[in-house]
Design a protein around this motif. Structure first.
Motif, short mmCIF file in Angstrom:
data_model
loop_
_atom_site.label_atom_id
_atom_site.label_comp_id
_atom_site.label_asym_id
_atom_site.label_seq_id
_atom_site.Cartn_x
_atom_site.Cartn_y
_atom_site.Cartn_z
N UNK A 191 84.77 79.90 92.68
CA UNK A 191 85.51 78.67 93.01
C UNK A 191 85.45 77.66 91.88
N UNK A 192 84.32 77.66 91.23
CA UNK A 192 84.17 76.69 90.13
C UNK A 192 85.10 77.03 88.98
N UNK A 193 85.12 78.32 88.75
CA UNK A 193 85.99 78.78 87.67
C UNK A 193 87.44 78.44 87.97
N UNK A 194 87.80 78.69 89.23
CA UNK A 194 89.18 78.38 89.62
C UNK A 194 89.45 76.90 89.58
N UNK A 195 88.44 76.17 90.01
CA UNK A 195 88.60 74.70 89.97
C UNK A 195 88.82 74.25 88.54
N UNK A 196 88.05 74.83 87.67
CA UNK A 196 88.20 74.49 86.25
C UNK A 196 89.60 74.84 85.77
N UNK A 197 90.02 76.03 86.20
CA UNK A 197 91.36 76.46 85.78
C UNK A 197 92.42 75.56 86.35
N UNK A 198 92.19 75.20 87.60
CA UNK A 198 93.16 74.31 88.22
C UNK A 198 93.23 72.99 87.48
N UNK A 199 92.06 72.47 87.19
CA UNK A 199 92.02 71.21 86.46
C UNK A 199 92.75 71.33 85.15
N UNK A 209 95.04 73.49 84.50
CA UNK A 209 96.46 73.71 84.71
C UNK A 209 97.17 72.41 85.09
N UNK A 210 96.43 71.61 85.80
CA UNK A 210 96.98 70.28 86.09
C UNK A 210 97.36 69.58 84.77
N UNK A 211 96.44 69.70 83.90
CA UNK A 211 96.63 69.05 82.61
C UNK A 211 97.81 69.64 81.85
N UNK A 212 97.84 70.95 81.85
CA UNK A 212 98.91 71.65 81.14
C UNK A 212 100.27 71.29 81.72
N UNK A 234 100.04 67.03 84.90
CA UNK A 234 99.50 66.26 86.03
C UNK A 234 98.10 65.76 85.63
N UNK A 235 98.13 64.84 84.71
CA UNK A 235 96.89 64.45 84.06
C UNK A 235 95.94 63.70 85.00
N UNK A 236 96.56 62.92 85.84
CA UNK A 236 95.71 62.16 86.76
C UNK A 236 94.96 63.13 87.65
N UNK A 237 95.71 64.08 88.20
CA UNK A 237 95.14 65.03 89.12
C UNK A 237 94.11 65.89 88.39
N UNK A 238 94.45 66.22 87.19
CA UNK A 238 93.51 67.00 86.39
C UNK A 238 92.20 66.22 86.25
N UNK A 239 92.33 64.92 85.96
CA UNK A 239 91.12 64.11 85.78
C UNK A 239 90.33 63.97 87.07
N UNK A 240 91.07 63.84 88.15
CA UNK A 240 90.36 63.71 89.43
C UNK A 240 89.49 64.93 89.65
N UNK A 241 90.10 66.04 89.37
CA UNK A 241 89.34 67.28 89.59
C UNK A 241 88.18 67.39 88.60
N UNK A 242 88.43 66.98 87.39
CA UNK A 242 87.35 67.04 86.40
C UNK A 242 86.21 66.09 86.74
N UNK A 243 86.55 64.93 87.25
CA UNK A 243 85.49 63.98 87.64
C UNK A 243 84.59 64.63 88.67
#
Lengths: 1083, 410
Positions: free
Chosen positions: A332-340, A342-345, A348-357
C-alpha cells in the motif's frame, strides 16, 4: 606645551570650511552583483507509462495449453526438426496424422521464433552491457539483435505457411481450430491485424465451442483495443469475463476490461476492475498456487490501481492510503507513493502534496521522507506558490538533515540527494535574488534570504560555498543587514581570498562596515565638533594645555572594518575606491586615538594620491594628528612636504592653510620650548619667527611671547625691545596695550622708576579702560612720590582716583594719599582743606583708621601752619580724632591699625597743649613781705603747676593705652619732664626777700624736700619710659631723653651710656664679586 | 604720539643701559647671535658635555665640603675644555676661601684670560684688591673685566658702588641699570640701588627697591638689612628690627645686621641682647674693632666692668689710635672704677688721636676737668680725713678735760 584640540588647528585655518569627506561629493557606490541564473535541478520527471492504453499482453503466455516455451537446445531442435521434416515428407497427405505433423512442424517454427525473440532480447542486454557505452559496439549489438529478430520472423513466416497449408489442405483436421488460432495469432504478431481478425472471427464462427474461443475473443479484444476501438474491445473482453470464467485468460480479460473503462474515462469502474483482478489473482494463487502470469497480472493491476485512482476526483488522496492498505496491504505504501507521484505527473500537485504530507507523517523516521519532500517541492513549484515553495525547500533541507543518518538512509543516496537539495536551494536562492534585483520586492528578498541562509548553514564549506556566501552577502547588503552582509563577505574572502568575487567581497565588506559604523555620519559629527571648537579656540587669549587623548580599544567591528579595508587594498589594486577605503580605515584609528597607525595611513593617502578628492582631507587629519600629539617637528616637516606636493592650483585654500600652518607650527615649536622651560630658546625662537613671518597674523603674539620669555630669563632689555617692536610695527595689534604695560613693568624691574612712571602714565592715558590702567596709575603715583616728583604723583593719584571711584574703600585710600602728598609739600592749607574734603566725601564710608588719621593730620597741619586760632583748630581736630575713637565699640577699637597710632598722636598732642601751658607758666612768686601771702601764692602756684601735670598726665597715660610705641614712650618721657620741671621750679622757687640766710637755708631745704617728691615722680616716669621702650623694643629721642635725665637725676643708679659704640647704620660690604658658580648656562 | 614716546624709550634704553659696542667689522651691538636672537642677546659659549658633567661633579663635591675633590674635577673639566672660565674661577674661589690668596689670584687670572668672554676672574682679583684697600688696582681689574665682558654685572655694580661713594648717584644708577640689563634678577644690583636711594635721602624709593629685590630673593640678607635701615629712617623701629632679624635669620653670619641689632637693642637697654649680637659679630669677624668695642660697652652696661676694660684694651691692641676705646676706657675709669688719673690719661689720648670732633673734644675736656676736680676733692677729703684721724689719735693719747673742769691755764 600648549596644544590645540582635535581639528581646531585646522579650523583656525578652515573656519567653518572643513568639508566633510563624502558629503556633497561622489558617493561610493556598490554595484550589486547578481548571480547567474541557475537551472533548477530536475526532479526526475516521472513519465506516465507510454502505453496508456494498458499493457500489451505477452501472448504466448496466455495461449491455452501452451506450456512455457521450452527452450530446446539448438542441436536437439535441429535434430527434431529434421526428423519431423522427413516424417512429413514420408507421410502422405491422406494420412490423418499428416496434419498433426504439419501442426507439429508449425509449432516448432513458432517455438523457434519465440525462442529467438527471447534470445535476441537476452543477448542484446548482455551485448549492451559488454559494449560499455562504446557506440560502435552498441551498434553491433543492435545489428545483432535485428538479425536475430529477422531470423525469428523467418521462423514465424514458416510457421504461418504451414498453418495456411494445413487450413487449406486439411479442412477437416480436427485441430483446425487450433491451427486457425495459431495462424491468427502469428498474423497478430506480425501486426497484420486485419488478417488476424478475419481468421479469429472465422474461428469463432466455425468453431464456437472451441477451447480457443476465450483466447480468440481476448485477442480480438486486444486487436480492437490496440486499434482504439475501445467499446468493441470491451465487448470482446466482457464476453470472455462473462462466458469463460474458468478460462486462463479470464483474469487478463478482466484486467483489460478495466483498461477499457479507463480509456472510456470511467475510472471508478476501471478501479473496480483492477481491484477485481487483484482479488482474482489472490484467490487463484491461493487456489492453485502462484503462477507467473497471475503475478504479472496482479502486479499490473496493482500498478494500474494507482492509474485509475489518480483520475477519480472524488477519491481523497489521503484516504488512498487506507484504500490501498485494504486492497494490497503489502504494497500500500508503494502504491501510495506511486499515486502521489502520479498526482504530480498528472498536474494534481495539491493532491500529490496532500498524499506526500501524509506519507511523511507515516514515515517520519525513514529517509524516504526526503524523497517525498523533494516531490512536494517540485509540486509547489508547479503550483506557483513561491512562498510556500520556499518553505517546502526549507523543510526539505530540514528533513534531509534530520534523516540522513536514518537506518534506511543509503550513503550514496543521501549524498546524491544532498547534492540535489543543495542545487535546488542554490538555484532558488539565485532565482529569488535575481528577482529581487529586478522587482525590489520584499517578498523576493525574504525568499532569497531564507534560501541563502539555509544554504550557507547547511552547506557551509562546499564547493559552492564561496560564491553562495558572496551572493548571500550581496543580498544582505541590499537588505541593509550590514553586519550579516559583512560577515558573509568576509566568509567568502576567507574561503577564497583570490577568487573572482574578491574585489566585490572586499568592497562589500568595507561598505557594510562603513554603514555599520556610520562612518559618513561620524565624519559629519567630527566636522561639526571641530568647527565649534575652533570658534572657541579663536576666542581664547591663551592656548590651554590639553592632554593627548588616550588610545581607545578598537571595537570588534572597527577591527574587522579595518581588516576589510586592508584586504581591499591588498587585493584590489586598481580600484577607484581604493583611496576612499584606505581613508576610512585610517579614520577608525584616528577616532580611536591610535595615532601611529592613523598617521601612517593618512600620510600614505595624502602623499601618494594627491589628486584624489580625499587627499586633502587626509592631509588635514594628518596634520591635525601631529598637532594633537604636540609633535611639531613632524608637523613642520609634513607641512614642508605638502608645500612641495600641493600647489595653489590644486587647492588654493589648502595651500594657504599650509602656509599658515607653517607659521603656526613654527609658532608651536617656539611654544614647545616654553613648555620645556627653555625660555631663552623660546624667546629666540619667537624672535626668529617674527623675522621670518613678518606678515603672519601671529607675529604680534610672537613678539609678545618673545618678550615674556626674555623676561623669564631675566633679559629685560631684550624683553623691552621685543615689546617696542610690537608696539611700533604692529600698532593695530590687540596686544599693544599689554605690551605697553609690560614695557612699563620691565622698566620697573630695571628700577628705572622715572621711565617706568612715564610708561605707566602713557599707558593709562592711552588705554584708560584697560584692566591694568589702575595698576599703572597707582604705580606711577607711588614712583613719582618716591622720586620726590610730588606734583606728578598728585596728578597720577588723581587720575587713579577717577578710575577707582566706584570702589569706595580704594578711592578713600587714594584720596587720603593725595593729602599726604600735600603734607610732603608742606602745603598745610591744602592739607587742611583736603582732609576736610576727605571727611566730607569719605567720612562715613571710608575706613575709620583713615578718618581718625585725617583729624590728626589736620591737627598737625594747623600746628604747622600756625597763625591765629590754629592751636584751637588743631586741638579741635585732635579732640575729634579722640572722640571718634571713644565712640567706637571695643571690637572696632581693637581692629584699628594706623588709626590707633593717629589717635595716640592726637591724644599726645592734646597733652602737649597742657604741657605748653605748663611750661609757659613759670613758678615765680611775687616778693611778698607778707609771709602768709607769699606762702599762699606759692602754694597756689605750685598747685596750679601740679594741676597741669595732673591734667597732662591723665592724657599722657591714656596715650600709653593706644599701644603706639612711639607715642607711649613720648608720653612717659613727657610726664617725667613735667615732674622734673616742676621739681626744678619748686627747688628754684625764690625765698621771700625778707628771709635771712638761715631762713633761706631752711626755706631751701623745705623746697628741696618738696622738689624731691616731684623729682622722684620724674624718676619714676623716666624709669617707666625706659622700661616701656625695652618692652616695646623701641628707641627714639624720647627714650634717649629719659635715659639722659635719669642719669642726671640718679647717676649712681642709672648711668648714662655715654660711651662710643656702634650705631645702627651698618651696610654690607660694598665690593661685589661673583659667588662660586654652581651651574653653567644652558645653550 | 606713540612713536615719539616709544622712540624716546628706545633712546632712553640706549642711554640707560650703556653704549653698545661696535665690532671692528662694523656690526653694531657686539652681538654674537647672528640674527637668531634679539639684539644684545648673547649666545652663551658652547660647553662640551664631558666638561659640563665634570663641572657638576665639582659642584657636588663642594657641597659635600670636599674642596680637593672639587678642584680635581674642575681641573679635569679644564682639560676637557680649556676655555671654561667658570672652572678656573671656581678653583680660585676655593683657594680664596682657604686663604691662599696667591693661588686664588692666579686662577682668577686664568679664568678671564683663557675663559671665553669671562670677566668674573678679574672681578675676583679686584675684590681682593678692595679688601686690601687697593682701590686703584681694583679699578684697573674692573676695567680689564669690562674689556673681555662689557656687560659683566659685577664690574658694573662695583663701578656703581664707586660712583655712589663719590656721590655720583646718576653714574651709579647707570651702572646698576647696565647690570640689570643682563640680569634683571641680580639682587646685588638691587642692593646697590637701594643703598643709592638711601644715600639720596629717598627712603621710600629705597624701600621699593629693597622690596622688589626681596621678591627675587626673600632671603637676601643685605636687602633686608638696607630695608631695616630705611625703616629706621622712617622712624619705624619695630619694622627695622624685624628686617634686621630677617637678615640674620637667612644669614646668621651677616655682620651688618648683627651689628645693627646690637646697636638697636642697646638703645632700649636690652644689654644682654646687645652683648650677644656683638659677640656674634666677633665670631664671624674676630678683628671687628667696632664690635669688640660695642660688646665691651654692653659688658659695662651689664656691670661687667673688668670685661669691659679688657674689651677696650683689646681694641687698643688692635688699633692703638682708636678714639672710642680710649674714650670708653676713660669713662670706665672715671665713672665705674674711680681711677681718675687713668681716666684723665685716656681722655688725653682721645684728645691726641681725634683732633677734629669738636663736640667730643669738648666733652672730653669737661670730663678731664671734672675728673681733676674730683681728684682734688678726693685729695682734700683725704687730707681732711687724715687730719681728723690725726686729731683723734692725738685726743686718744691726750683726752681733753671734761666739761667744767678747770684747765691748767684757765
Amino acid at each position: 606645551m600648549k596644544r590645540q584640540t582635535r581639528l581646531s588647528l585646522l579650523s583656525l585655518i578652515f573656519p567653518g570650511l572643513l568639508l566633510l569627506p563624502g558629503l556633497g561629493l561622489a558617493q561610493e557606490t556598490k554595484e550589486s552583483r547578481v548571480p547567474d541564473a541557475k537551472a533548477a535541478p530536475t526532479i526526475d520527471a516521472k513519465r506516465a507509462d507510454s502505453d496508456s492504453k494498458g499493457p500489451r499482453l505477452d501472448g504466448e503466455g496466455f495461449l491455452v495449453n501452451r506450456e512455457k516455451v521450452k527452450e530446446m537446445a539448438e542441436q536437439k531442435w535441429n535434430e527434431a526438426f529434421g526428423l519431423l521434416k522427413k516424417l512429413i515428407q514420408s507421410t502422405s497427405d491422406q494420412d490423418p496424422a499428416k496434419p498433426d505433423l504439419y501442426y507439429r512442424l508449425s509449432e516448432m517454427y513458432w517455438e523457434k521464433a519465440s525462442n529467438t525473440d527471447l534470445r535476441a532480447g537476452d543477448e542484446d542486454e548482455r551485448c549492451i552491457e559488454r559494449a560499455n557505452k562504446d557506440k560502435s559496439a552498441e551498434e553491433r549489438c543492435a545489428a545483432q539483435k535485428a538479425a536475430m529478430l529477422q531470423k525469428s520472423q523467418g521462423y514465424r513466416d514458416s510457421a504461418i505457411k504451414i498453418y495456411e497449408h494445413i487450413v487449406k489442405n486439411f479442412p477437416r483436421y480436427p485441430r483446425l481450430d487450433g491451427v486457425l488460432f495459431a495462424l491468427a495469432f502469428n498474423f497478430q504478431r506480425k501486426n497484420e491485424m486485419e488478417k488476424a481478425k478475419k481468421i479469429y472471427f472465422a474461428l469463432i464462427q466455425r468453431y464456437p465451442e472451441s477451447i480457443h474461443v476465450p483466447d480468440t475473443l481476448l485477442n480480438i479484444g486486444e486487436i480492437l483495443f490496440e486499434d482504439g476501438q475501445v467499446k468493441p474491445a470491451k465487448k470482446a473482453y466482457e464476453k470472455v469475463v462473462t462466458s469463460y470464467k474458468d478460462s486462463s485468460v479470464y483474469g487478463y480479460a478482466l484486467y483489460k476490461l478495466g483498461w477499457c473503462y479507463y480509456n472510456m474515462n470511467e475510472h471508478s469502474m476501471a478501479l473496480k476492475q483492477f481491484v477485481s483482478v487483484i482479488n482474482y489473482s489472490k484467490a487463484m494463487n491461493k487456489k492453485s498456487g502462484v503462477k507467473k502470469s497471475r503475478l504479472t497480472l496482479y502486479r499490473e493491476a496493482k500498478r494500474d490501481l494507482v492509474k485509475a485512482y489518480v483520475h477519480i476526483e472524488e477519491a481523497s488522496p489521503v484516504k488512498s492510503i487506507n484504500f490501498f492498505r485494504k486492497v494490497v496491504p503489502d504494497d500500500y505504501l508503494e502504491l501510495s507513493e506511486k499515486l502521489a507521484d502520479l498526482y504530480s505527473i498528472t498536474g494534481q500537485f495539491e493532491r500529490s502534496n496532500q498524499l506526500y504530507y501524509e506519507l511523511i507523517k507515516i514515515n517520519k523516521d525513514s529517509y524516504k521522507v526526503v524523497g517525498y519532500q523533494i516531490q512536494i517541492v517540485f509540486n509547489m513549484r508547479n503550483i506557483g506558490k513561491q512562498t510556500l515553495s520556499v518553505q517546502e525547500v526549507k523543510r526539505l533541507v530540514t528533513l534531509w538533515k534530520s534523516t540522513k543518518n536514518a537506518k534506511d538512509a543509503e550513503p550514496e543516496r543521501v549524498k546524491k540527494d544532498g547534492e540535489k537539495i543543495k542545487e535546488l536551494v542554490q538555484s532558488l536562492a539565485v532565482q529569488y535574488h535575481r528577482q529581487f534585483v529586478k522587482t525590489k520586492s520584499k517578498e523576493d528578498a525574504k525568499m532569497a534570504y531564507i534560501l541563502y541562509q539555509e544554504y550557507v548553514e547547511t552547506f557551509p564549506n562546499d564547493e559552492e560555498a564561496y560564491q553562495n556566501s558572496f551572493y548571500y552577502a550581496e543580498l544582505l547588503y541590499a537588505l541593509e543587514k550590514w553586519e550579516e552582509a559583512a560577515k558573509y563577505y568576509e566568509k567568502s574572502l576567507e574561503l577564497n581570498p583570490t577568487g573572482k568575487f574578491t574585489k566585490d567581497a572586499a568592497h562589500g565588506t568595507v561598505l557594510a562596515y562603513r554603514k555599520l559604523l556610520n562612518v559618513v555620519d561620524k565624519r559629519q559629527e567630527q566636522g561639526e565638533k571641530a568647527k565649534d571648537k575652533s570658534k572657541k579656540d579663536d576666542d581664547e587669549e591663551d592656548d590651554k594645555v590639553r592632554e593627548v587623548p588616550k588610545p581607545k580599544e578598537l571595537t570588534d567591528q572597527q577591527k574587522r572594518f579595518i581588516a576589510a579595508c586592508d584586504l581591499y587594498s591588498k587585493y584590489v589594486k586598481n580600484s577607484e575606491y581604493l583611496v576612499d577605503i584606505s581613508y576610512d580605515g585610517a579614520l577608525q584609528y584616528y577616532e580611536a586615538n591610535q595615532f601611529d597607525e592613523a598617521i601612517k595611513r593618512f600620510k600614505n593617502i595624502s602623499e601618494k594620491f594627491t589628486d584624489h578628492r580625499l587627499s586633502i582631507y587626509a592631509a588635514n587629519l594628518l596634520l591635525d594628528t601631529y598637532n594633537l600629539l604636540g609633535d611639531f617637528d613632524s608637523l613642520n616637516k609634513q607641512v614642508d612636504i605638502f608645500l612641495g606636493l600641493y600647489k595653489p592650483e590644486r587647492d588654493e585654500e589648502f595651500y594657504n592653510m599650509l602656509l599658515k600652518l607653517k607659521q603656526q607650527s613654527t609658532f608651536k615649536e617656539c611654544q614647545a620650548f616654553e613648555g620645556k622651560k627653555q625660555y631663552l630658546e623660546a624667546a629666540r625662537c619667537f624672535y626668529r619667527y617674527s623675522k621670518k613671518f613678518e606678515k603672519s597674523e601671529y607675529v604680534d603674539k610672537a613678539l609678545y611671547n618673545s618678550a615674556l620669555n626674555y623676561k623669564r630669563e631675566k633679559r629685560i632689555e631684550q624683553s623691552i625691545q621685543m615689546l617696542l617692536t610690537l608696539v611700533n610695527e604692529h600698532s593695530n595689534s590687540k596686544l599693544v596695550p599689554r605690551a605697553l604695560f609690560k614695557i612699563a613693568s620691565n622698566l620697573q624691574d630695571l628700577a628705572i622708576y622715572s621711565k617706568a612712571s612715564d610708561a605707566y602714565e602713557f599707558y593709562a592715558a592711552r588705554f584708560p579702560k584697560e584692566k591694568n590702567a589702575k595698576v599703572a596709575l597707582r604705580n606711577a603715583a607711588i614712583f613719582r612720590e618716591g622720586l620726590g616728583e610730588l606734583d606728578k604723583s598728585l596728578e597720577n593719584y588723581q587720575g587713579y582716583l577717577k578710575l577707582v571711584q566706584d570702589d569706595v574703600t580704594e578711592s578713600a585710600k587714594v584720596f587720603f594719599s593725595i593729602g599726604m602728598i600735600y603734607k610732603k609739600q608742606n602745603n598745610w592749607k591744602k592739607v587742611i582743606d583736603h582732609y576736610d574734603d576727605y571727611r566730607r566725601k569719605y567720612g562715613k564710608t571710608g575706613p575709620v583708621d583713615l578718618l581718625i588719621e585725617s583729624h590728626t593730620i589736620t591737627g598737625n597741619a594747623y600746628m604747622e601752619r600756625g597763625g591765629r586760632g590754629s592751636e584751637k583748630s588743631a586741638h579741635n581736630s585732635y579732640d575729634t580724632a579722640y572722640k571718634i575713637f571713644l565712640g567706637l565699640s571695643k571690637d572696632d577699637q581693637a581692629k584699628l591699625t594706623t588709626g590707633l597710632n593717629a589717635v595716640a598722636e592726637a591724644r599726645f598732642k592734646m597733652g602737649e597743649f597742657i604741657f605748653r601751658e605748663f611750661k609757659n607758666t613759670p613758678l615765680k612768686g611775687k616778693a611778698y613781705r607778707n609771709l602768709k601771702k607769699f606762702i599762699k601764692e606759692m602754694t597756689d602756684k605750685i598747685k596750679n603747676k601740679t594741676k597741669y601735670i595732673a591734667d597732662a598726665r591723665t592724657i599722657y597715660m591714656e596715650v600709653i593705652q593706644f599701644r603706639s610705641p612711639n607715642w607711649a614712650i613720648a608720653a612717659l618721657a613727657r610726664i617725667g619732664q613735667m615732674f622734673q620741671q616742676a621739681a626744678e621750679d619748686i627747688y628754684n622757687y625764690p625765698a621771700p626777700a625778707s628771709f635771712d640766710e638761715e631762713q633761706q637755708e631752711v626755706f631751701k631745704g623745705q623746697m628741696g624736700d618738696m622738689a624731691l617728691v616731684q623729682e622722684q615722680k620724674a624718676v619714676d616716669a623716666y624709669i617707666t619710659c625706659i622700661k616701656k621702650a625695652q618692652e616695646l623694643r623701641w628707641v627714639n629721642s624720647w627714650s634717649e631723653l629719659a635715659e639722659q635725665q635719669l642719669a642726671r637725676l640718679k647717676p649712681q643708679e642709672y648711668r648714662s651710656n655715654a660711651e662710643i659704640r656702634a650705631k645702627a647704620n651698618k651696610f654690607g660690604d660694598s665690593s661685589i664679586d661673583r659667588d662660586y658658580i654652581t651651574t653653567l648656562p644652558q645653550e | 604720539m606713540n612713536r615719539l614716546f616709544l622712540a624716546s624709550f628706545l633712546g632712553f634704553l640706549m642711554i640707560a643701559c650703556g653704549p653698545t659696542q661696535v665690532k671692528p667689522d662694523g656690526d653694531g651691538d657686539g652681538d654674537t647671535n647672528n640674527g637668531n636672537a634679539a639684539p644684545g642677546d648673547t649666545v652663551p659659549p658652547t660647553v662640551k658635555k664631558e666638561a659640563r658633567e665634570l663641572f657638576e661633579l665639582a659642584a657636588q663635591a663642594k657641597k659635600q665640603n670636599n674642596q680637593d675633590k672639587a678642584i680635581d674635577h674642575l681641573k679635569n673639566a679644564i682639560e676637557s675644555q680649556s676655555d671654561l672660565g667658570a672652572a678656573y674661577y671656581n678653583i680660585g674661589k676655593i683657594y680664596e676661601k682657604q686663604g691662599d690668596l696667591e693661588q686664588a689670584k692666579e686662577w682668577y687670572n686664568k679664568s678671564s684670560e683663557k675663559g671665553k668672554e669671562f670677566g668674573a676672574g678679574y672681578i675676583g682679583i679686584a675684590k681682593m684688591y678692595l679688601d686690601q684697600g687697593k682701590r686703584s688696582e681694583a679699578e684697573g681689574m674692573i676695567q680689564k673685566a669690562l674689556k673681555v665682558e662689557p656687560l659683566n654685572e659685577e664690574a658694573h655694580l662695583n663701578l656703581a658702588e664707586f660712583a655712589r661713594q663719590r656721590k655720583d648717584y646718576p653714574g651709579a644708577v647707570k651702572h646698576i641699570r647696565t647690570a640689570l640689563k643682563s640680569n634683571s634678577q641680580n639682587v646685588k644690583a638691587y642692593e646697590v640701588l637701594g643703598r643709592v636711594y638711601y644715600d639720596l635721602g629717598r627712603p621710600e624709593l629705597s624701600k621699593l627697591v629693597c622690596e622688589a629685590g626681596l621678591q627675587i630673593d626673600k632671603d637676601y640678607a643685605p636687602l633686608n638689612n638696607i630695608l631695616g635701615l630705611v625703616y629706621l629712617k622712617l622712624d619705624n623701629v619695630t619694622k627695622a628690627i624685624a628686617a634686621f632679624e630677617d637678615a640674620v635669620k637667612s644669614n646668621p653670619k651677616y655682620v651688618p645686621s648683627l651689628s645693627n641689632l646690637g646697636a638697636l637693642t642697646f638703645g632700649y637697654r636690652d644689654y644682654e641682647s646687645s652683648y650677644r649680637y656683638f659677640g656674634e659679630v666677633i665670631k664671624v669677624e674676630p678683628k671687628n674693632i667696632e664690635a669688640i668695642l660695642s660688646k665691651a660697652v654692653s659688658a659695662r652696661a651689664l656691670d661687667r666692668v673688668d670685661e669691659a676694660e679688657k674689651g677696650y684694651k683689646e681694641v687698643i691692641n688692635l688699633e692703638e689710635s682708636n678714639v672710642g676705646a680710649h674714650y670708653n676706657l676713660g669713662i670706665l675709669y672715671q665713672e665705674h672704677k674711680n681711677q681718675l688719673e687713668d681716666a684723665i690719661k685716656e681722655y688725653k689720648l682721645v684728645l691726641q688721636y681725634d683732633q677734629r670732633n669738636a663736640e667730643l673734644r669738648k666733652d672730653v675736656s669737661q670730663r678731664i676737668q671734672s675728673s681733676q676736680i674730683q681728684i682734688q676733692n678726693q685729695k682734700e677729703l683725704a687730707e681732711d680725713l687724715a687730719r681728723e684721724k690725726a686729731r683723734q689719735e692725738a685726743e686718744k693719747k691726750n683726752p681733753p678735760p671734761a666739761e667744767g673742769e678747770a684747765q691748767p691755764n684757765g
